[in-house]
Design a protein around this motif. Sequence first.
Motif, PDB file in Angstrom:
ATOM      1  N   SER A  46     -19.360  39.826  22.729  1.00 45.49           N
ATOM      2  CA  SER A  46     -17.958  39.401  22.661  1.00 45.49           C
ATOM      3  C   SER A  46     -17.610  38.392  23.756  1.00 45.49           C
ATOM      4  CB  SER A  46     -17.021  40.605  22.743  1.00 45.49           C
ATOM      5  OG  SER A  46     -17.212  41.298  23.958  1.00 45.49           O
ATOM      6  N   ASN A  47     -18.269  38.456  24.900  1.00 52.28           N
ATOM      7  CA  ASN A  47     -18.016  37.467  25.953  1.00 52.28           C
ATOM      8  C   ASN A  47     -18.398  36.062  25.505  1.00 52.28           C
ATOM      9  OD1 ASN A  47     -17.024  39.336  27.867  1.00 52.28           O
ATOM     10  ND2 ASN A  47     -19.117  39.926  28.372  1.00 52.28           N
ATOM     11  N   LEU A  48     -19.500  35.943  24.775  1.00 50.22           N
ATOM     12  CA  LEU A  48     -19.894  34.631  24.257  1.00 50.22           C
ATOM     13  C   LEU A  48     -18.935  34.176  23.162  1.00 50.22           C
ATOM     14  CD1 LEU A  48     -23.801  34.622  24.081  1.00 50.22           C
ATOM     15  CD2 LEU A  48     -22.300  33.412  25.652  1.00 50.22           C
ATOM     16  N   ARG A  49     -18.514  35.094  22.313  1.00 50.02           N
ATOM     17  CA  ARG A  49     -17.547  34.716  21.271  1.00 50.02           C
ATOM     18  C   ARG A  49     -16.282  34.164  21.908  1.00 50.02           C
ATOM     19  NH1 ARG A  49     -19.349  39.517  17.803  1.00 50.02           N
ATOM     20  NH2 ARG A  49     -17.698  40.730  18.764  1.00 50.02           N
ATOM     21  N   ASP A  50     -15.862  34.745  23.024  1.00 51.87           N
ATOM     22  CA  ASP A  50     -14.684  34.233  23.733  1.00 51.87           C
ATOM     23  C   ASP A  50     -14.907  32.789  24.168  1.00 51.87           C
ATOM     24  OD1 ASP A  50     -13.391  36.642  23.415  1.00 51.87           O
ATOM     25  OD2 ASP A  50     -13.787  37.340  25.463  1.00 51.87           O
ATOM     26  N   LYS A  51     -16.107  32.457  24.635  1.00 52.38           N
ATOM     27  CA  LYS A  51     -16.411  31.088  25.046  1.00 52.38           C
ATOM     28  C   LYS A  51     -16.365  30.119  23.865  1.00 52.38           C
ATOM     29  CE  LYS A  51     -19.074  32.293  29.095  1.00 52.38           C
ATOM     30  NZ  LYS A  51     -20.306  32.151  29.830  1.00 52.38           N
ATOM     31  N   TYR A  52     -16.643  30.634  22.655  1.00 54.58           N
ATOM     32  CA  TYR A  52     -16.569  29.803  21.453  1.00 54.58           C
ATOM     33  C   TYR A  52     -15.165  29.819  20.849  1.00 54.58           C
ATOM     34  CZ  TYR A  52     -21.676  29.936  21.625  1.00 54.58           C
ATOM     35  OH  TYR A  52     -22.984  29.833  22.011  1.00 54.58           O
ATOM     36  N   ASN A  53     -14.206  30.421  21.578  1.00 57.91           N
ATOM     37  CA  ASN A  53     -12.813  30.514  21.115  1.00 57.91           C
ATOM     38  C   ASN A  53     -12.678  31.249  19.788  1.00 57.91           C
ATOM     39  OD1 ASN A  53     -11.720  29.074  23.360  1.00 57.91           O
ATOM     40  ND2 ASN A  53     -12.522  27.200  22.442  1.00 57.91           N
ATOM     41  N   LYS A  54     -13.475  32.290  19.607  1.00 59.69           N
ATOM     42  CA  LYS A  54     -13.393  33.085  18.387  1.00 59.69           C
ATOM     43  C   LYS A  54     -12.251  34.083  18.510  1.00 59.69           C
ATOM     44  CE  LYS A  54     -15.883  32.778  15.542  1.00 59.69           C
ATOM     45  NZ  LYS A  54     -15.899  31.863  14.410  1.00 59.69           N
ATOM     46  N   PRO A  55     -11.481  34.278  17.450  1.00 65.71           N
ATOM     47  CA  PRO A  55     -10.486  35.358  17.474  1.00 65.71           C
ATOM     48  C   PRO A  55     -11.200  36.694  17.689  1.00 65.71           C
ATOM     49  CG  PRO A  55     -10.163  33.918  15.592  1.00 65.71           C
ATOM     50  CD  PRO A  55     -11.473  33.532  16.203  1.00 65.71           C
TER      51      PRO A  55
END
Length: 114
Positions: A45-54
Amino acid sequence: NRNDSTYIAICGGVRTFTEKIGNLWQPLIDKGIKEIWIGVESADSNLRDKYNKPKFTNEEVIEITKKGHLLGINVCWFLVDGDEDTEFTRLKTYNLIKKDHLFSVHIGEHRSYT
């Protein structure tokens, strides 16, 4: 057999699909959709945050994938192996792919160019 399939990309990704899950399957089935792709990017989830994922959970990804498969829709995942990935994040994503033998994925590369 992909020759007789209709394809659609759910551009909003997992969150959009999760929010509409109760109302979305039947229209897809009615239109003859056989395969959808969702933007998972990473199990971390930390990487998804970097990709601006909801925000969404890995459990939601599994739920959507299983439900689609039960209804005859192949649910595939967009994944990214980016500069920020580590052995740990790659293993986490690999384990998510392996979970429940879900293995229809597209693995792409994301590199920063400056």
